[in-house]
Design a protein around this motif. Structure first.
Motif, PDB file in Angstrom:
ATOM      1  N   GLU A 168       0.843  -1.188   0.000  1.00 57.08           N
ATOM      2  CA  GLU A 168       0.000   0.000   0.000  1.00 57.08           C
ATOM      3  C   GLU A 168       0.876   1.235   0.000  1.00 57.08           C
ATOM      4  O   GLU A 168       1.861   1.300   0.721  1.00 57.08           O
ATOM      5  CB  GLU A 168      -0.865   0.028   1.260  1.00 57.08           C
ATOM      6  CG  GLU A 168      -2.005  -0.946   1.221  1.00 57.08           C
ATOM      7  CD  GLU A 168      -2.950  -0.751   2.400  1.00 57.08           C
ATOM      8  OE1 GLU A 168      -2.736   0.173   3.207  1.00 57.08           O
ATOM      9  OE2 GLU A 168      -3.897  -1.546   2.504  1.00 57.08           O
ATOM     10  N   ARG A 169       0.533   2.188  -0.786  1.00 60.98           N
ATOM     11  CA  ARG A 169       1.187   3.489  -0.691  1.00 60.98           C
ATOM     12  C   ARG A 169       0.159   4.541  -1.049  1.00 60.98           C
ATOM     13  O   ARG A 169      -0.776   4.278  -1.815  1.00 60.98           O
ATOM     14  CB  ARG A 169       2.406   3.584  -1.594  1.00 60.98           C
ATOM     15  CG  ARG A 169       2.097   3.745  -3.066  1.00 60.98           C
ATOM     16  CD  ARG A 169       3.360   4.029  -3.885  1.00 60.98           C
ATOM     17  NE  ARG A 169       3.007   4.204  -5.288  1.00 60.98           N
ATOM     18  CZ  ARG A 169       2.783   5.380  -5.871  1.00 60.98           C
ATOM     19  NH1 ARG A 169       2.887   6.497  -5.180  1.00 60.98           N
ATOM     20  NH2 ARG A 169       2.455   5.463  -7.150  1.00 60.98           N
ATOM     21  N   GLU A 170       0.325   5.710  -0.448  1.00 64.37           N
ATOM     22  CA  GLU A 170      -0.603   6.789  -0.763  1.00 64.37           C
ATOM     23  C   GLU A 170      -0.127   7.472  -2.045  1.00 64.37           C
ATOM     24  O   GLU A 170       1.066   7.742  -2.213  1.00 64.37           O
ATOM     25  CB  GLU A 170      -0.671   7.807   0.383  1.00 64.37           C
ATOM     26  CG  GLU A 170      -1.173   7.226   1.700  1.00 64.37           C
ATOM     27  CD  GLU A 170      -2.593   6.646   1.628  1.00 64.37           C
ATOM     28  OE1 GLU A 170      -3.290   6.831   0.611  1.00 64.37           O
ATOM     29  OE2 GLU A 170      -2.997   5.982   2.590  1.00 64.37           O
ATOM     30  N   ILE A 171      -1.044   7.711  -2.932  1.00 65.62           N
ATOM     31  CA  ILE A 171      -0.725   8.377  -4.194  1.00 65.62           C
ATOM     32  C   ILE A 171      -0.817   9.883  -3.958  1.00 65.62           C
ATOM     33  O   ILE A 171      -1.805  10.371  -3.398  1.00 65.62           O
ATOM     34  CB  ILE A 171      -1.698   7.922  -5.296  1.00 65.62           C
ATOM     35  CG1 ILE A 171      -1.459   6.425  -5.566  1.00 65.62           C
ATOM     36  CG2 ILE A 171      -1.511   8.739  -6.568  1.00 65.62           C
ATOM     37  CD1 ILE A 171      -2.474   5.787  -6.475  1.00 65.62           C
ATOM     38  N   SER A 172       0.222  10.583  -4.353  1.00 72.04           N
ATOM     39  CA  SER A 172       0.219  12.024  -4.109  1.00 72.04           C
ATOM     40  C   SER A 172      -0.731  12.714  -5.079  1.00 72.04           C
ATOM     41  O   SER A 172      -0.981  12.232  -6.188  1.00 72.04           O
ATOM     42  CB  SER A 172       1.624  12.601  -4.279  1.00 72.04           C
ATOM     43  OG  SER A 172       1.941  12.703  -5.646  1.00 72.04           O
ATOM     44  N   LEU A 173      -1.237  13.845  -4.627  1.00 75.59           N
ATOM     45  CA  LEU A 173      -2.148  14.607  -5.469  1.00 75.59           C
ATOM     46  C   LEU A 173      -1.455  15.070  -6.744  1.00 75.59           C
ATOM     47  O   LEU A 173      -2.080  15.176  -7.801  1.00 75.59           O
ATOM     48  CB  LEU A 173      -2.672  15.802  -4.670  1.00 75.59           C
ATOM     49  CG  LEU A 173      -4.075  16.270  -5.009  1.00 75.59           C
ATOM     50  CD1 LEU A 173      -5.090  15.195  -4.767  1.00 75.59           C
ATOM     51  CD2 LEU A 173      -4.407  17.518  -4.236  1.00 75.59           C
ATOM     52  N   GLU A 174      -0.174  15.321  -6.620  1.00 71.01           N
ATOM     53  CA  GLU A 174       0.605  15.754  -7.790  1.00 71.01           C
ATOM     54  C   GLU A 174       0.469  14.751  -8.939  1.00 71.01           C
ATOM     55  O   GLU A 174       0.393  15.124 -10.100  1.00 71.01           O
ATOM     56  CB  GLU A 174       2.086  15.881  -7.421  1.00 71.01           C
ATOM     57  CG  GLU A 174       2.392  17.042  -6.490  1.00 71.01           C
ATOM     58  CD  GLU A 174       2.234  18.391  -7.186  1.00 71.01           C
ATOM     59  OE1 GLU A 174       2.397  18.440  -8.409  1.00 71.01           O
ATOM     60  OE2 GLU A 174       1.918  19.366  -6.483  1.00 71.01           O
ATOM     61  N   GLU A 175       0.454  13.476  -8.555  1.00 67.18           N
ATOM     62  CA  GLU A 175       0.365  12.443  -9.598  1.00 67.18           C
ATOM     63  C   GLU A 175      -0.982  12.460 -10.302  1.00 67.18           C
ATOM     64  O   GLU A 175      -1.121  11.906 -11.385  1.00 67.18           O
ATOM     65  CB  GLU A 175       0.575  11.043  -8.981  1.00 67.18           C
ATOM     66  CG  GLU A 175       1.961  10.811  -8.401  1.00 67.18           C
ATOM     67  CD  GLU A 175       2.058   9.465  -7.699  1.00 67.18           C
ATOM     68  OE1 GLU A 175       1.920   8.436  -8.371  1.00 67.18           O
ATOM     69  OE2 GLU A 175       2.257   9.457  -6.460  1.00 67.18           O
TER      70      GLU A 175
END
Lengths: 98, 204
Positions: free
Chosen positions: B95-102
């Motif tokens: 699991e990893r949080e996807i950054s808003l930038e992406e």
């Protein structure tokens, strides 16, 4: 927040509001932030268009029908669970034949 | 039993072993658990297993539920765990949080051959038409493509219509995390619908 907006990443205000758009759609923001976003949207057509596309996406998700429980699966489970008072049976529903 | 039977009343009847109570529990939640399982697992057979696992847990543990008003959250928590267990037996994906930038739209996205397709407005589309439309397939694939920790929040909030508070309670997450994951998940779905309708096959 339209893709068509050149250098969109440079628009700090758009970027800051971009993070809150789902909460805006869901009515989960406090009145002052809501008003702030509303005011920004009035003057920013790309953001307004992006918001509309996100709103439509949410509506599609909300209205897409779920798979229905097949009647044979329901019947098997009820048969296994409904043999004794309270719907409990000697054979718990997990033992239903797969 | 009338439709007005609350979760609280139903749980009381299950505790008292009233005839038919567990069947009504199955009728109340069985379809939703199965639908949830299909959306989460992508396969009807897996959803069937999830339903059976969830009902087995309910059969053995429901009487001990301390807060009757939390029955729906309890059911979805059990079903969610069953879905995630199925996932763990398959491909491991950290699991990893996807950054808003992406997920921010970029100008180069519009610079391709075709302009981005418009997301259709389904507000006036009849249910039967929506059920038959290609959108249903597009949405199913898009939802399946989400990382599981985003998918579960999106499915619960937007497709099973649980509130932020209920999802937070079900998944043991802070409300802020639910909102953050929901927003990112919606952005990913929006992009995938757009790509699918635009004829593109790009993916992140």
């Amino acid at each position: 927040m339209s893709e068509a907006r050149a250098g969109h990443g440079a628009h700090a205000r758009c970027k800051a509001l971009f993070e809150r758009l789902s909460e805006y759609i869901d009515g989960e923001l406090d009145a002052s932030l809501c008003a702030e976003i509303g005011s920004h949207l009035d003057g920013c057509d790309p953001c307004k268009a992006f918001l509309e596309s996100l709103r439509r996406t949410v509506l599609i998700l909300e209205r897409t029908p779920a798979a229905r429980l097949p009647e044979d699966v329901r019947a098997e489970i009820l048969r296994a669970a409904g043999c004794i008072p309270g719907g409990r049976s000697a054979s718990p529903p997990g033992e239903v034949k797969k | 039993m009338t439709q007005a039977e609350t979760d609280h009343e139903l749980l009381d009847r299950i505790r008292r072993d009233e005839p038919g109570a567990f069947e009504r529990f199955v009728d109340r939640f069985g379809g939703r658990i199965f639908g949830f399982g299909v959306r989460m697992c992508g396969e009807r057979e897996d959803a069937r297993d999830v339903l059976q696992d969830t009902l087995l847990r309910a059969f053995t543990s429901l009487k001990g539920l301390e807060r009757p008003e939390a029955m729906q959250s309890w059911v979805f928590r059990v079903a969610a765990n069953a879905c995630l267990m199925k996932r763990r037996r398959g491909k491991f994906e950290p699991e990893r949080e996807i950054s808003l930038e992406e997920l921010m739209p970029r100008t180069e996205d519009a610079g391709g051959v075709a302009a981005p397709a418009e997301i259709p407005d389904v507000s006036s589309l009849p249910d039967e038409e929506l059920a038959r439309s290609e959108l249903r397939v597009i949405v199913r694939k898009a939802v399946s493509s989400l990382p599981p920790h985003y998918r579960i929040v999106l499915v619960m909030r937007d497709m099973e219509h649980l509130s932020t508070k209920e999802v937070a309670e079900t998944l043991g997450l802070p409300g802020t995390a639910v909102k953050m994951r929901l927003h990112r998940a919606r952005l990913m779905i929006r992009k995938r619908i757009e790509q699918a309708l635009g004829g593109g096959t790009r993916d992140e």
